[in-house]
Design a protein around this motif. Structure first.
Motif, mmCIF file in Angstrom:
data_model
loop_
_atom_site.group_PDB
_atom_site.id
_atom_site.type_symbol
_atom_site.label_atom_id
_atom_site.label_comp_id
_atom_site.label_asym_id
_atom_site.label_seq_id
_atom_site.Cartn_x
_atom_site.Cartn_y
_atom_site.Cartn_z
ATOM 1 N N GLN A 318 16.032 3.948 -0.394
ATOM 2 C CA GLN A 318 15.281 4.951 0.361
ATOM 3 C C GLN A 318 13.911 5.198 -0.262
ATOM 4 O O GLN A 318 12.900 5.307 0.445
ATOM 5 N N ALA A 319 13.883 5.283 -1.575
ATOM 6 C CA ALA A 319 12.634 5.623 -2.258
ATOM 7 C C ALA A 319 11.579 4.543 -2.100
ATOM 8 O O ALA A 319 10.424 4.832 -1.737
ATOM 9 N N GLN A 322 11.749 2.791 2.033
ATOM 10 C CA GLN A 322 11.517 3.740 3.114
ATOM 11 C C GLN A 322 10.395 4.723 2.771
ATOM 12 O O GLN A 322 10.229 5.740 3.436
ATOM 13 N N ASN A 323 9.646 4.397 1.715
ATOM 14 C CA ASN A 323 8.434 5.147 1.367
ATOM 15 C C ASN A 323 8.680 6.634 1.165
ATOM 16 O O ASN A 323 7.970 7.485 1.702
ATOM 17 N N ASN A 324 9.683 6.948 0.353
ATOM 18 C CA ASN A 324 9.959 8.347 0.052
ATOM 19 C C ASN A 324 10.518 8.473 -1.355
ATOM 20 O O ASN A 324 11.735 8.479 -1.557
ATOM 21 N N ASN A 326 10.742 10.940 -3.074
ATOM 22 C CA ASN A 326 11.545 12.149 -3.229
ATOM 23 C C ASN A 326 13.033 11.831 -3.354
ATOM 24 O O ASN A 326 13.792 12.620 -3.928
ATOM 25 N N ASP A 407 6.951 13.283 -5.521
ATOM 26 C CA ASP A 407 6.677 13.563 -4.124
ATOM 27 C C ASP A 407 6.917 12.276 -3.349
ATOM 28 O O ASP A 407 7.567 11.350 -3.853
ATOM 29 N N GLN A 408 6.402 12.175 -2.153
ATOM 30 C CA GLN A 408 6.697 11.005 -1.327
ATOM 31 C C GLN A 408 6.197 9.715 -1.961
ATOM 32 O O GLN A 408 6.855 8.667 -1.859
ATOM 33 N N ASP A 409 5.034 9.765 -2.631
ATOM 34 C CA ASP A 409 4.403 8.553 -3.149
ATOM 35 C C ASP A 409 4.415 8.433 -4.663
ATOM 36 O O ASP A 409 4.154 7.351 -5.189
ATOM 37 N N TYR A 411 6.116 9.329 -8.632
ATOM 38 C CA TYR A 411 7.264 9.734 -9.443
ATOM 39 C C TYR A 411 6.872 9.581 -10.900
ATOM 40 O O TYR A 411 6.396 8.527 -11.323
ATOM 41 N N ASN A 427 4.103 4.518 -5.013
ATOM 42 C CA ASN A 427 4.487 3.799 -3.801
ATOM 43 C C ASN A 427 3.366 3.794 -2.765
ATOM 44 O O ASN A 427 3.562 3.329 -1.640
#
Length: 481
Positions: A318-319, A322-324, A326, A407-409, A411, A427
């Motif tokens: 997912q991370a 799927q570009n997340n 979070n 956050d979304q992009d 870590y 990301n």
């Protein structure tokens, strides 16, 4: 669920059947929550302080002992699905062990080594004779798909000379290749008569489900005869008697540990009793993305076994794909019990993560026992980049983990042991920069991946600004290691 995936696209073909002692130097940590200060880069390079809830695994007394050693162990899955047939694989793997050890690998996981129903063509997950390692003429060949017993023993010996543990893939749920016999418990003929050429562990309908003691256990795979572990005769041959499978593999063949296939198919007590009898590292394939389920299974083995961290695997997908990012805040086995979590990016059964460079940067810098997939290391990815991550793990990845920002992009996490490090994953399609708090005051740091040329000094209050390239990662620690 049991599929083989192709790394560069194409169809995924279902499997026909589950064709599937150095002690660990881990500190034991449990997860807790704390508030960690972070800063965000604003206009004019102004730092504005925020607070977020992050996950950290606290130190224990064992952490001090670990601090003076190289980083935790790393496993190589030393095969992939449909490795070349013809009996050459053991020799091929033997040619790799010296380089793997030098790079920082500490153990190798081999495919099932015993003779199977499909003899020279099988990947080993249809066991017939547990004691035929490529020496008896049965099931269509003398050698297994991978080679002869002599070649296997040579490989194990060479691995040990290089300081590598050797992990055996153990298939206990089902058997395959037996002859037909009348089964009074089903009223039909079943393929449950096993007369192996090794002369060991003969089986009949009494040793499978249903039988006179139990109708069924936790699971049947692919319609194959389902071995009944409650039967005293089966327990004797698997782990109790002096020449039991477990003892023969460990004491005669030289295996150091165990990878248990399809543990959903039988009780966790089987793994517990096996490991209590013979010892050695153990990891179970519990294909479940729920971290609580994984922890429950580990606890059901009385903590004798680790588990593959499928929760981490699916959250990484997912991370990174799927570009997340979070998703990396989610629940994983390594966060609950890092000493019992084997993290991975791909294996012979599933290969869903496409941005593998980010995924390997994650598992090789975080807690847990990471496993590298043979094809990723030897064929598909940049070996130099993976070797760099292995070096970083071996020299910098110590102590508990604090997640500093996500956050979304972006870590960012910090390993808190000595010397410790910062890992920054990006990301997005552009460079990122961020102020973070380190464990170092007035210290020059650098990116040990070489992705950034910065060598900033941390401030007296331990804050510093770091950067990361697009779709990449950087890993920061004091200069001089």
């Amino acid at each position: 669920m049991y599929t083989r995936s192709f790394p560069f696209g194409g169809s995924r073909m279902p499997r026909l059947f589950l064709l599937f002692s150095l002690s660990l130097c881990f500190a034991f940590w449990s997860c807790s929550s704390l508030t960690e200060e972070i800063t965000d880069l604003r206009e004019g390079d102004e730092r504005v302080q925020h607070e977020i809830q992050v996950t950290q695994t606290p130190n224990t007394p064992d952490a001090a002992a670990r601090a003076g050693q190289l980083g935790g162990p790393v496993m190589m899955q030393a095969f992939y699905w449909d490795v070349p047939a013809g009996g050459t694989w053991w020799e091929h793997v033997e040619s790799k062990v010296s380089a793997w050890s030098a790079a920082g690998i500490t153990s190798i996981w081999l495919p099932p080594v015993n003779k199977t129903m499909n003899g020279p063509f099988s990947m080993g997950y249809d066991p017939f004779d547990f004691y035929d390692f490529g020496e008896f003429d049965q099931q269509g060949s003398v050698e297994t798909r991978f080679g002869s017993r002599q070649e296997l023993e040579s490989l194990i010996g060479s691995a040990h000379q290089e300081g590598l543990e050797v992990i055996a893939d153990i298939v206990l749920n089902h058997n395959s290749g037996g002859n037909a016999e009348f089964n009074p418990f089903t009223g039909t003929e079943t393929f449950t008569s096993y007369v192996p050429a090794s002369g060991k562990f003969f089986r009949s309908y009494l040793d499978f489900h249903p039988n006179d003691m139990r109708h069924a256990d936790e699971g049947v795979f692919g319609g194959f005869p389902d071995l009944s572990h409650v039967k005293p005769y089966v327990q004797d041959w698997l782990w109790k008697r002096p020449d039991a499978v477990a003892k023969y593999y460990k004491e005669v063949m030289g295996f150091d540990g165990w990878r248990f296939d399809y543990v959903k198919g039988f009780g966790a007590w089987v793994v517990r009793d096996w490991v209590n009898e013979v010892g050695g590292f153990s990891v179970g394939e519990l294909w479940d993305g729920n971290a609580q389920s994984l922890e429950d299974w580990v606890n059901a083995t009385s903590q004798t076994s680790s588990a593959f961290d499928f929760a981490c695997y699916y959250l990484m997908e997912q991370a990174f794909d799927q570009n997340n990012l979070n998703a990396l805040s989610g629940d994983m086995l390594w966060k609950r019990n890092p000493m019992k979590a084997v993290t991975f990016v791909a294996n012979h059964d599933t290969d869903e993560i496409w941005r593998k460079n980010l995924a390997y940067a994650y598992i090789l810098t975080h807690e847990g026992y990471p496993c590298i997939f043979y094809s990723d290391y030897e064929e598909w990815l940049d070996k130099e980049r993976l070797d760099n991550l292995l070096w970083i793990r071996g020299h910098l990845a110590f102590g508990n983990t604090s997640i500093l920002y996500v956050d979304q992009d972006e870590y960012i996490a910090r390993r808190n042991g000595g010397p410790g490090m910062l890992v920054y994953i990006n990301n997005a399609d552009f460079w990122q920069e961020r102020w973070v708090r380190t464990n170092w005051a007035n210290t020059e740091i650098k990116d040990y991946t070489g992705h950034s040329s910065w060598q900033p000094f941390t401030q007296g209050d331990q804050w510093v600004k770091i950067q990361v390239p697009p779709r990449s990662y950087s890993i920061w620690a004091p200069v001089g290691f």
